[in-house]
Design a protein around this motif. Sequence first.
Motif, short mmCIF file in Angstrom:
data_model
loop_
_atom_site.label_atom_id
_atom_site.label_comp_id
_atom_site.label_asym_id
_atom_site.label_seq_id
_atom_site.Cartn_x
_atom_site.Cartn_y
_atom_site.Cartn_z
N SER A 185 40.34 51.24 37.61
CA SER A 185 40.30 50.28 38.72
C SER A 185 41.69 49.84 39.17
O SER A 185 41.84 49.03 40.08
CB SER A 185 39.47 49.06 38.35
OG SER A 185 40.07 48.35 37.27
N GLU A 186 42.74 50.35 38.50
CA GLU A 186 44.13 50.20 38.94
C GLU A 186 44.58 48.74 39.05
O GLU A 186 45.40 48.39 39.90
CB GLU A 186 44.34 50.93 40.27
CG GLU A 186 43.96 52.39 40.19
CD GLU A 186 44.15 53.16 41.49
OE1 GLU A 186 44.83 52.65 42.40
OE2 GLU A 186 43.62 54.27 41.60
N GLY A 187 44.04 47.88 38.21
CA GLY A 187 44.45 46.48 38.21
C GLY A 187 44.03 45.72 39.44
O GLY A 187 44.59 44.66 39.75
N THR A 188 42.99 46.21 40.13
CA THR A 188 42.54 45.55 41.36
C THR A 188 41.40 44.57 41.11
O THR A 188 41.01 43.84 42.04
CB THR A 188 42.06 46.59 42.38
OG1 THR A 188 40.94 47.30 41.83
CG2 THR A 188 43.16 47.57 42.75
N LEU A 189 40.85 44.53 39.89
CA LEU A 189 39.70 43.67 39.60
C LEU A 189 40.04 42.55 38.63
O LEU A 189 39.43 41.48 38.69
CB LEU A 189 38.54 44.51 39.04
CG LEU A 189 38.05 45.66 39.92
CD1 LEU A 189 36.89 46.38 39.26
CD2 LEU A 189 37.67 45.18 41.31
N MET A 190 40.98 42.76 37.73
CA MET A 190 41.39 41.75 36.77
C MET A 190 42.68 42.22 36.12
O MET A 190 43.11 43.36 36.33
CB MET A 190 40.31 41.51 35.70
CG MET A 190 40.03 42.73 34.84
SD MET A 190 38.74 42.47 33.59
CE MET A 190 39.61 41.48 32.38
N ILE A 191 43.30 41.35 35.33
CA ILE A 191 44.48 41.74 34.56
C ILE A 191 44.11 41.68 33.08
O ILE A 191 43.66 40.64 32.58
CB ILE A 191 45.69 40.82 34.84
CG1 ILE A 191 46.14 40.99 36.29
CG2 ILE A 191 46.85 41.14 33.89
CD1 ILE A 191 47.34 40.15 36.65
N SER A 192 44.26 42.78 32.38
CA SER A 192 43.87 42.83 30.97
C SER A 192 44.93 42.16 30.09
O SER A 192 46.13 42.21 30.38
CB SER A 192 43.66 44.28 30.52
OG SER A 192 44.87 45.01 30.63
N SER A 193 44.46 41.54 29.01
CA SER A 193 45.37 40.94 28.03
C SER A 193 45.19 41.55 26.65
O SER A 193 46.10 41.51 25.83
CB SER A 193 45.16 39.43 27.97
OG SER A 193 43.81 39.12 27.64
N GLU A 194 44.00 42.11 26.39
CA GLU A 194 43.75 42.82 25.14
C GLU A 194 42.78 43.97 25.42
O GLU A 194 41.89 43.85 26.27
CB GLU A 194 43.13 41.89 24.09
CG GLU A 194 44.05 40.81 23.58
CD GLU A 194 43.39 39.93 22.52
OE1 GLU A 194 42.32 40.34 21.99
OE2 GLU A 194 43.92 38.85 22.25
N ILE A 195 42.96 45.05 24.69
CA ILE A 195 42.10 46.23 24.86
C ILE A 195 41.73 46.76 23.47
O ILE A 195 42.60 46.92 22.61
CB ILE A 195 42.84 47.33 25.66
CG1 ILE A 195 43.24 46.80 27.03
CG2 ILE A 195 41.96 48.58 25.80
CD1 ILE A 195 44.36 47.56 27.68
#
Length: 962
Positions: free
Chosen positions: A251-261
């Motif tokens: 989604s190329e950072g267009t829906l949210m910003i991840s902090s942990e994976i």
Amino acid sequence: MSLELQELSRLASEMDGALFWDEKYKAIYATDASIYRKIPLAVAHPKSENDVVRLVQFASHHKTSLIPRTAGTSLAGQCVGEGIIVDTSRFLNQVLEINEQEKWVRVQPGVNRDKLNQLLADKKLFFPPETATASRAMIGGMVGNNSCGANSIVYGSTRDYVLEIKGILSDGSITTFKATDSNKTNDANGFVQRINTFFKEALADTTLQNEIKKEYPKKSIHRRNTGYAADLVLDELEHQKLDLTKLLCGSEGTLMISSEIKLRLVDPPPSKSIMIVPHFHSIHECMEAVVTIMKHKPYTCELMDRVILNCTDGHEVYKSYKFFVDGDPAALLVVEFRDESQNILITKMDNLIRDLKSNSLGYSFPRVEEKDHKKVWELRRAGLGLMANLKGNKKLVECIEDTAVALEDLPEYIREFSEIMDEFHQTPLYYAHAGAGEIHLRPLLNMHDIQDRKEFRLICEASARLVKKYKGSLSGEHGDGRLRGEFVPYMLGDKIYSFLKEIKHLWDPENIFNPGKITDAPKVDIDLRFDHEEAAELPETIFDFSTTGGFYHSAARCSGSADCRKQASLGGTMCPSFMATLNEKDTTRARANALREFYSKSDLSSIKSMEAVKEILDLCISCKGCHNECPSNVDMTMLKGEFMHQYYQKNRIPFRTKMVGKMDALNKYAHLFPRFSNWVQNLSITKSSLGISPRRNLPAFYKFSFRKWSRFFTPSKGCTKQPVLFFIDEFSNYFDVEIAIKAVKLLDKLGFPVSFVDHAPSGRAQFSKGLLPQAYDLARQNVHAFKNKIPEFQIVGLEPSCILSFRDEYPKILRGQDQQDAKMLSTYCFTIEEFIYNQAQLGNIDSSHFDTKNRELLIHGHCHQKALSKVDQTIFVLGIPSHHTVSTIPSGCCGMAGSFGYEIEHYELSMQIGDLVLFPAINKAHPYAIVVAAGISCRHQIKDGTGKMAMHPVEVLWEALV
């Protein structure tokens, strides 16, 4: 202060991390590895999850945007935008938890892929997706693009390994999405429930279902990243599940910003491998062979064509990696099998070769030894940067490089593609993941030319039509971004595109997350970095940049591939300051961007201040790692030297720099009273006046100079081998006199008559400080002093950085006949290790000259040796005595780098660099191990960092001499 700056300043004060909005940071983050450029509002380095929440809240309140970024290796412009760049690579880079029993790992988005696998190796676990940029690619970016890599035909894509994604939504809330059961996902403000309801209701529409099944790429194409993964969501719902991690991946950072994976892990690949490289007369024949090869289930099947092979001709390191190439193939495939049984591997290889031959596919089938596999993959991975260096204005442009089709369609697809390229009079590049049906295709265009810019758009449009015809994916692994976003409506149809926009709006109603990517993308041919690549009227340079298109284009040739962001534990030398700080500002890429911006025409430049450029260049320690590790051949040592010269034409030369420039003359007088000088130079007041760290001791003057000793030296009568002229460098002359004496005596004992001529200092200090007029004079004097002694004599030096100036800087700074003489002379100048190695190869030196005492030797290679010579030769030379055990420390730069580490403002960083690999390796070594380092700076740094005295290779050999 404007309202905007006041608000940014307030935000910065609230963050645990850092926020920058000065011209230099905005300029160096204006590009990634794509063809796009956009000056951002600011750059954030969040240090915590709360920092990201603050950024989201700020963006929402102030109607600006956030552009997530890790390594910034995007080829589609995902990391370019005019909002706030959110670089999580500097601080949010921790491995949080590893569960060996359940085989998973939880990481922050800035964790490096190769470094992660380095950590997992001890636990016999493995995270498979392997991008070409794996040495600097990070998990956050890999999730954003759903990255694949060379081994995707076995392991698939990043999406296949994501178990959970925790991140910050557009309203600032924190939510974790899980790949198991959506009902167990914690729900922030009912968001997940709204998403679930939205998808269930929207995808209950049979018309939309049919459109998705009709328009999305074929399911057999594993590499498909066109638009949001609505087809996978539909598959989930049809199985009574809803895994939103599959939607977030790609989604190329267009829906949210991840902090942990949280990632699923697997067992490491089989330990044994075998590689063959079939050669082909044509691209079409190569594509036919792919279909045959894939029936044999290889581990990898990667394509390289003639263009990329030819690119390596001008790059000495990669040119040497072509040892396996037979003739002039139009294309070749790198095919690797893996198994625990060598017999099974040989059988697989033999069966494949037999199959190819029976189908008249290929003309040569060389096998590459396992020890050389890394060289082949390095050649393949270097493609991006190497391709940026084609001579002339036309470059291979990444505009259609990510298309993927079903394997059975590949030969016909490539045949049609070639016909289309013929209509454009193009001979494009073909390379990459043939076994997965994805070929990276690049046309040759001059993007500064209006007609070629029009052709760029037409080629993009024609490629989209062809991919759609074969129901392929326009984006296989690099994402849509700016480059393909415009064509998403065409590829998927208006109904699906409207659905994608609904998805974006539901997740991000304020459009703050990476806008203009995937949906509502601007035209493909605007915001191009080429619009800003036009040099201003530049002053005449001291260095000769003619072979790289001039000073400006020597910097502008940086492709942004970010090889300079490789971390210390992964090896290499380039950008030791970045390895310590993990700050983008301290990369070769950032420095090249700053130079390009500053020297562009004033109406195009975003950096107006020479001071800003100087600040960015300050932590370049002139290690020369980029000389051979940067695939774009951006020689920042040379560029920095020239810039500092230009800077000093307009600004006062600092006192300390003047003293460094006059070092030889000052040392000459100081050496008249060595004891007194040693006392004075280490007084606090002396160090303070010179800006030297009080925690450093300057090198001690010897009781007499080496030059004085040399006047009384006479070669032994038995010396009948190759005559040598010994180059007396400025460090050996005054400080390392004993080592220099041992060097001459060693050569004499080995039968090589040594003599001397009057000559100037090397100019090493002047080159490093940008005092180029002085360096020019010294280079000219030395060329004149030695040129008439060639070829009778070979010139040998002790200090690598000094003698290698003959090979590197002298031919680049001189002009006319002096330049020609310097080039000729450079082939006769050697470090003492190189000279002994060459003579050993000729049979003139062997183990009989040395004792049989056991010695354990641990080598730290000098940066200039790594860039301009070969540390392997030092290993060989120190291994000539029969009972020597020799190994190398996998260190980059020691951190001292001439005067850099002595300077008070650089001391801490210098020691941080040493502590990355070098100091720990020495401290862990056996107490009887002898540490060996050729450079005077390296030896002093090792002493200051570990308390151990390192020896020069000459000292070791002298001690072993019989």
